[in-house]
Every structure is written in C-alpha cells, then in structure tokens.
Design an enzyme around this catalytic site. Structure first.
Site, PDB file in Angstrom:
ATOM      1  N   ASP A  67       0.943  -1.119   0.070  1.00  0.00           N
ATOM      2  CA  ASP A  67       0.044  -0.217   0.089  1.00  0.00           C
ATOM      3  C   ASP A  67       0.808   1.264  -0.154  1.00  0.00           C
ATOM      4  O   ASP A  67       1.931   1.262   0.076  1.00  0.00           O
ATOM      5  CB  ASP A  67      -0.873   0.094   1.279  1.00  0.00           C
ATOM      6  N   ASN A 136      -7.496  -2.993  14.231  1.00  0.00           N
ATOM      7  CA  ASN A 136      -8.864  -3.309  13.901  1.00  0.00           C
ATOM      8  C   ASN A 136      -9.123  -4.353  12.834  1.00  0.00           C
ATOM      9  O   ASN A 136     -10.157  -4.428  12.356  1.00  0.00           O
ATOM     10  CB  ASN A 136      -9.640  -2.031  13.182  1.00  0.00           C
ATOM     11  N   HIS A 138      -7.159  -4.877  10.092  1.00  0.00           N
ATOM     12  CA  HIS A 138      -6.963  -4.761   8.744  1.00  0.00           C
ATOM     13  C   HIS A 138      -5.664  -5.291   8.366  1.00  0.00           C
ATOM     14  O   HIS A 138      -4.657  -5.703   8.952  1.00  0.00           O
ATOM     15  CB  HIS A 138      -7.106  -3.188   8.335  1.00  0.00           C
ATOM     16  N   GLU A 143      -9.680  -2.021   4.874  1.00  0.00           N
ATOM     17  CA  GLU A 143     -10.403  -1.778   6.410  1.00  0.00           C
ATOM     18  C   GLU A 143     -11.767  -2.640   6.622  1.00  0.00           C
ATOM     19  O   GLU A 143     -12.187  -3.129   5.717  1.00  0.00           O
ATOM     20  CB  GLU A 143     -10.742  -0.412   6.365  1.00  0.00           C
TER      21      GLU A 143
HETATM   22  C1  F6R Z   1       1.494  -1.573   6.150  1.00  0.00           C
HETATM   23  C2  F6R Z   1       0.087  -2.213   6.226  1.00  0.00           C
HETATM   24  C3  F6R Z   1      -0.516  -2.029   7.482  1.00  0.00           C
HETATM   25  C4  F6R Z   1       0.330  -2.669   8.796  1.00  0.00           C
HETATM   26  C5  F6R Z   1      -0.508  -2.587  10.117  1.00  0.00           C
HETATM   27  C6  F6R Z   1       0.255  -2.725  11.194  1.00  0.00           C
HETATM   28  O1  F6R Z   1       1.957  -1.399   4.738  1.00  0.00           O
HETATM   29  O2  F6R Z   1      -0.341  -2.738   5.311  1.00  0.00           O
HETATM   30  O3  F6R Z   1      -1.627  -3.186   7.272  1.00  0.00           O
HETATM   31  O4  F6R Z   1       0.821  -3.780   8.456  1.00  0.00           O
HETATM   32  O5  F6R Z   1      -1.228  -1.286  10.051  1.00  0.00           O
HETATM   33  O6  F6R Z   1       1.145  -1.649  11.470  1.00  0.00           O
HETATM   34  P1  F6R Z   1       2.100  -1.759  12.495  1.00  0.00           P
HETATM   35  O7  F6R Z   1       3.090  -2.544  12.093  1.00  0.00           O
HETATM   36  O8  F6R Z   1       2.621  -0.368  12.420  1.00  0.00           O
HETATM   37  O9  F6R Z   1       1.467  -1.977  13.871  1.00  0.00           O
END
Ligand code: F6R
Length: 244
Positions: A67, A136, A138, A143
């Site tokens: 992303d 959450n 995701h 989301e």
């Molecule tokens: C990042 C991504 C997100 C993160 C998720 C966890 O490229 O796609 O799904 O993997 O938000 O983020 P952290 O590791 O910062 O807790």
C-alpha cells in the site's frame, strides 16, 4: 495455519526473517509482497544482517508493496516508498527497478490501481506475502467493511487507523486520510503468507482474525481460508487460544 510464538519482538523478527530468507534461498527470483509499519522494522534489519553476512542475494528478487498513502510522493519521508528504501532496499543488493510500491501521486488513482493489479499478474503473482495486522484487523489498508474488496483500490482510512498511524506524524491532522491498497484477492492468491504481530494491543485483533468467524468486518479473518499461512507473534500478542 502454522503458529509460532516467540519470547519477544526480537525473536519474532528473527523467525520471520528466517522464513523470508528460506524463500529467497529456495527461489532467488521470488516475488515478495512487503509491508511497512513498525512491526517489520526488526525483521528488515535481520534481512540486512543476513545480506551483509553473505547469506542472502537479492539481485534477482522482485518486490511489491501492499500500500501507499494517497497524495504522498516517493520523496516524502512519510511515504511507504521512502520507508522501504530507508529500512530495506538501500541496504541490500536489490535492483530498485524491481521494487514496486503503488504511486501515491498518480494523476488517476483508479487507473493506478488497475496498473498495479496488472503488474502483479505480469510478475506471475506473489510467492510470499508479508503482512502486519491493524488493531482493527485490517491487512494492507483493507479496512473493516461489509464486503471484501478483491482488487487494488483507493480506500478512506478509518478513524482508528488514522489514530494508530498518527504516531509517525507531527499530529493526527497530517495523517493522510486515503490510501491505495492491494486488495484481498491479490493477498489470497499469494502462494505463502506470513503474518507478524507484536505487543498486547494486537492480541484482540489476532483472536478475532484467526480464532473467530470469517467476516469482512475483520479483514484478516479471510486468511483462515488461505492454504499456507504462518503466523509469527510474540508472547504479548498471542491470544490465549494460540497458547494451548
Ligand atoms: C502496512 C500495512 C498495514 C500494517 C498494519 C500494522 O504496509 O499494510 O496493514 O501492517 O497497520 O502496522 P504496525 O506494524 O505499524 O502495527
């Protein structure tokens, strides 16, 4: 699903790096699906160490990131392209031309999403997809929703994601509200999936995702249907169900 519970964040990083290293050794031309965020930083450091020790060769590896924030240029130090360059790419012998991140400043974001899906197809799909998980539930920026969005798409980030990501910005006002993300279809077509998680704030999301019903309200829960998932998490993140 294989479940690996480690003592701490460093252990999680080492184990996940070993799985990615094994993939690279078995197929030096692998297409790796990569993630950003705080969770993979230690794992990327381990990969850099393995490269420096002469254990890994990235010269024929291709990578596709999950992303990118909409509106951030690759030079912006909050962009995911910048994150990947700083945390991994510039420390290893990967050919930057073989690393792909959605273009956050594409004039036509919808066309950019279609281009990204075509690119992944042209590369032959993803051999190993690395995923973090949001509080959450995701994955990527898929989301919680009423349905699973299959292809790469533009998404409005939820308030909980904006708040979680605010820690990287001067204030939450500056967190972009939209992103481009790979869809659930591309993630599910990856031949192998590695999910990493650390810390007690991820425990509930993991419990719902892997020990609850499959629902688009918890996007990561779809991974229960994937034939080759390895979940690597530290003790603090591990739901009780994972420890029996
Ligand atoms: C990042 C991504 C997100 C993160 C998720 C966890 O490229 O796609 O799904 O993997 O938000 O983020 P952290 O590791 O910062 O807790």
């Amino acid at each position: 699903m294989r479940v690996i519970v480690t003592e701490d964040y460093a252990g999680m990083s080492r184990k996940a790096a070993e799985l990615i290293a094994a993939q690279i050794l078995l197929n030096p031309q692998s297409v790796l699906g990569l993630a950003t965020g705080s969770t993979p930083i230690g794992l990327y450091q381990c990969l850099v160490e393995k490269y420096r020790a002469g254990e890994l060769d990235f010269s024929r590896i291709r990578s596709v990131n999950l992303d990118e924030y909409l509106g951030l240029s690759p030079e912006d130090d909050q962009s995911y392209r910048y994150f990947m360059n700083e945390n991994l790419f510039r420390h290893i012998n990967i050919n930057l031309a073989n690393t792909y991140v959605p273009d956050g400043i594409a004039k036509d974001p919808v066309a950019e999403c279609a281009r990204y899906d075509e690119l992944i197809c042209r590369l032959g799909g993803i051999d190993m997809q690395l995923l973090g998980i949001g509080n959450n539930g995701h994955i990527g920026f898929n989301e919680p929703a009423n349905t699973f969005a299959l292809s790469t798409h533009c998404v409005a980030l939820t308030e909980s994601t904006i708040q979680a990501n605010a820690r990287f910005f001067a204030d939450s006002e500056q967190v972009p509200q939209q992103a481009l993300t790979m869809g659930i279809g591309q993630i599910m077509r990856a031949r192998r999936v590695i999910v990493i998680a650390s810390g007690s704030e991820k425990r509930e999301a993991l419990r719902k995702a892997f020990w609850g019903p499959v629902t688009p309200e918890v996007p990561a829960s779809i991974l229960q249907m994937h034939p080759d998932v390895t979940l690597v998490m530290d003790r603090q993140a591990a739901p009780e169900a994972a420890c029996v």
